[in-house]
Design a protein around this motif. Structure first.
Motif, PDB file in Angstrom:
ATOM      1  N   UNK A  80       9.484  20.414 -14.499  1.00  0.00           N
ATOM      2  CA  UNK A  80       9.361  21.866 -14.315  1.00  0.00           C
ATOM      3  C   UNK A  80       7.913  22.297 -14.524  1.00  0.00           C
ATOM      4  N   UNK A  81       7.284  21.779 -15.559  1.00  0.00           N
ATOM      5  CA  UNK A  81       5.897  22.147 -15.839  1.00  0.00           C
ATOM      6  C   UNK A  81       4.945  21.752 -14.726  1.00  0.00           C
ATOM      7  N   UNK A  82       5.152  20.563 -14.161  1.00  0.00           N
ATOM      8  CA  UNK A  82       4.297  20.127 -13.064  1.00  0.00           C
ATOM      9  C   UNK A  82       4.430  21.070 -11.872  1.00  0.00           C
ATOM     10  N   UNK A  83       5.657  21.440 -11.557  1.00  0.00           N
ATOM     11  CA  UNK A  83       5.886  22.313 -10.407  1.00  0.00           C
ATOM     12  C   UNK A  83       5.302  23.697 -10.647  1.00  0.00           C
ATOM     13  N   UNK A  84       5.503  24.233 -11.838  1.00  0.00           N
ATOM     14  CA  UNK A  84       4.994  25.575 -12.140  1.00  0.00           C
ATOM     15  C   UNK A  84       3.467  25.582 -12.142  1.00  0.00           C
ATOM     16  N   UNK A  85       2.852  24.596 -12.784  1.00  0.00           N
ATOM     17  CA  UNK A  85       1.388  24.552 -12.840  1.00  0.00           C
ATOM     18  C   UNK A  85       0.798  24.436 -11.437  1.00  0.00           C
ATOM     19  N   UNK A  86       1.337  23.543 -10.640  1.00  0.00           N
ATOM     20  CA  UNK A  86       0.809  23.362  -9.284  1.00  0.00           C
ATOM     21  C   UNK A  86       1.031  24.610  -8.435  1.00  0.00           C
ATOM     22  N   UNK A  87       2.165  25.268  -8.625  1.00  0.00           N
ATOM     23  CA  UNK A  87       2.442  26.479  -7.845  1.00  0.00           C
ATOM     24  C   UNK A  87       1.487  27.605  -8.204  1.00  0.00           C
ATOM     25  N   UNK A 127      12.266  21.883 -29.250  1.00  0.00           N
ATOM     26  CA  UNK A 127      12.771  22.338 -30.544  1.00  0.00           C
ATOM     27  C   UNK A 127      12.085  23.630 -30.980  1.00  0.00           C
ATOM     28  N   UNK A 128      10.967  23.948 -30.430  1.00  0.00           N
ATOM     29  CA  UNK A 128      10.259  25.174 -30.758  1.00  0.00           C
ATOM     30  C   UNK A 128      10.170  26.070 -29.534  1.00  0.00           C
ATOM     31  N   UNK A 129       9.308  27.038 -29.666  1.00  0.00           N
ATOM     32  CA  UNK A 129       9.097  27.929 -28.529  1.00  0.00           C
ATOM     33  C   UNK A 129       8.392  27.171 -27.412  1.00  0.00           C
ATOM     34  N   UNK A 130       8.743  27.475 -26.223  1.00  0.00           N
ATOM     35  CA  UNK A 130       8.073  26.845 -25.097  1.00  0.00           C
ATOM     36  C   UNK A 130       9.052  26.201 -24.151  1.00  0.00           C
ATOM     37  N   UNK A 131       8.522  25.397 -23.281  1.00  0.00           N
ATOM     38  CA  UNK A 131       9.315  24.733 -22.265  1.00  0.00           C
ATOM     39  C   UNK A 131       8.440  24.442 -21.070  1.00  0.00           C
ATOM     40  N   UNK A 132       9.067  23.955 -20.026  1.00  0.00           N
ATOM     41  CA  UNK A 132       8.326  23.566 -18.847  1.00  0.00           C
ATOM     42  C   UNK A 132       7.591  24.708 -18.184  1.00  0.00           C
ATOM     43  N   UNK A 133       8.232  25.856 -18.084  1.00  0.00           N
ATOM     44  CA  UNK A 133       7.593  26.982 -17.422  1.00  0.00           C
ATOM     45  C   UNK A 133       6.374  27.457 -18.208  1.00  0.00           C
ATOM     46  N   UNK A 134       6.547  27.649 -19.501  1.00  0.00           N
ATOM     47  CA  UNK A 134       5.436  28.138 -20.314  1.00  0.00           C
ATOM     48  C   UNK A 134       4.292  27.124 -20.343  1.00  0.00           C
ATOM     49  N   UNK A 135       4.607  25.850 -20.512  1.00  0.00           N
ATOM     50  CA  UNK A 135       3.575  24.826 -20.520  1.00  0.00           C
ATOM     51  C   UNK A 135       2.863  24.728 -19.185  1.00  0.00           C
ATOM     52  N   UNK A 136       3.607  24.865 -18.103  1.00  0.00           N
ATOM     53  CA  UNK A 136       3.009  24.834 -16.778  1.00  0.00           C
ATOM     54  C   UNK A 136       2.074  26.008 -16.547  1.00  0.00           C
ATOM     55  N   UNK A 137       2.433  27.163 -17.058  1.00  0.00           N
ATOM     56  CA  UNK A 137       1.563  28.333 -16.913  1.00  0.00           C
ATOM     57  C   UNK A 137       0.275  28.139 -17.698  1.00  0.00           C
ATOM     58  N   UNK A 138       0.369  27.547 -18.893  1.00  0.00           N
ATOM     59  CA  UNK A 138      -0.840  27.301 -19.692  1.00  0.00           C
ATOM     60  C   UNK A 138      -1.734  26.283 -18.977  1.00  0.00           C
ATOM     61  N   UNK A 139      -1.140  25.229 -18.429  1.00  0.00           N
ATOM     62  CA  UNK A 139      -1.934  24.261 -17.674  1.00  0.00           C
ATOM     63  C   UNK A 139      -2.600  24.906 -16.467  1.00  0.00           C
ATOM     64  N   UNK A 140      -1.845  25.734 -15.753  1.00  0.00           N
ATOM     65  CA  UNK A 140      -2.415  26.421 -14.594  1.00  0.00           C
ATOM     66  C   UNK A 140      -3.543  27.355 -15.018  1.00  0.00           C
ATOM     67  N   UNK A 141      -3.372  28.012 -16.156  1.00  0.00           N
ATOM     68  CA  UNK A 141      -4.425  28.917 -16.646  1.00  0.00           C
ATOM     69  C   UNK A 141      -5.707  28.146 -16.932  1.00  0.00           C
ATOM     70  N   UNK A 142      -5.585  26.912 -17.393  1.00  0.00           N
ATOM     71  CA  UNK A 142      -6.795  26.129 -17.648  1.00  0.00           C
ATOM     72  C   UNK A 142      -7.530  25.814 -16.342  1.00  0.00           C
ATOM     73  N   UNK A 143      -6.800  25.481 -15.286  1.00  0.00           N
ATOM     74  CA  UNK A 143      -7.440  25.230 -13.998  1.00  0.00           C
ATOM     75  C   UNK A 143      -8.045  26.514 -13.429  1.00  0.00           C
ATOM     76  N   UNK A 144      -7.338  27.607 -13.597  1.00  0.00           N
ATOM     77  CA  UNK A 144      -7.850  28.891 -13.094  1.00  0.00           C
ATOM     78  C   UNK A 144      -9.096  29.301 -13.866  1.00  0.00           C
TER      79      UNK A 144
END
Length: 150
Positions: free
Chosen positions: A125-132, A30-47
């Motif tokens: 989508x978020x899981x795939x993007x974060x892992x990638x 309902x707001x800004x965001x989505x699987x891709x954006x959330x996955x990138x934020x999760x990946x950024x935390x691991x990085x």
């Protein structure tokens, strides 16, 4: 990187909040965001963890076998929901046609669509993007051999 207690403590403190924010963005249709954006934020935390504590410790926290599993699971979730719509409608509905799912029998179409998109597809989508992204990061920085030994 030299030992810096302030940086390590700050990163250690902020990581759960960054990951929680990533999950929030991932499921917020309902707001800004989505699987891709959330996955990138999760990946950024691991990085960020790997940059702060070292690539080897980061690799132990996110091994490639987990990245492969999460990439595959995310794709299976996305494709599974799409195929469920086709199978449930006996081939009358298109791939990812949310009105053809069993949820539409019990709740209005917009609610079923929201559940499937926010809670299932976006997570896949978020899981795939974060892992990638995590996998790409370690491919670029890893100096070890094929078996992962440095």
């Amino acid at each position: 990187m030299s030992e810096n207690v302030v940086i390590k403590t700050t990163v250690r403190t902020m990581l759960p909040f960054i990951q929680l924010y990533g999950f929030y963005v991932m499921t917020g249709t309902e707001g800004a965001g989505g699987g891709f954006q959330g996955g990138v934020i999760l990946a950024a935390s691991f990085i960020l963890y790997a940059i702060t504590f070292g690539a080897e410790k980061g690799r132990r926290a996110a091994p490639e076998s987990w990245n492969t599993a999460f990439k595959s699971l995310g794709l299976w979730i996305y494709a599974g929901v799409g195929m469920l719509t086709v199978l449930y409608s006996l081939g009358r509905a298109e791939f990812l046609n949310y009105s053809a799912t069993f949820l539409s029998l019990f709740v209005p179409h917009t609610v079923a669509r929201g559940i499937l998109i926010a809670d299932v597809i976006e997570v896949g989508i978020g899981m795939t993007v974060a892992a990638s992204f995590v996998s790409l990061f370690f491919d670029l920085v890893w100096k070890g051999d094929e078996d992962g030994h440095s």
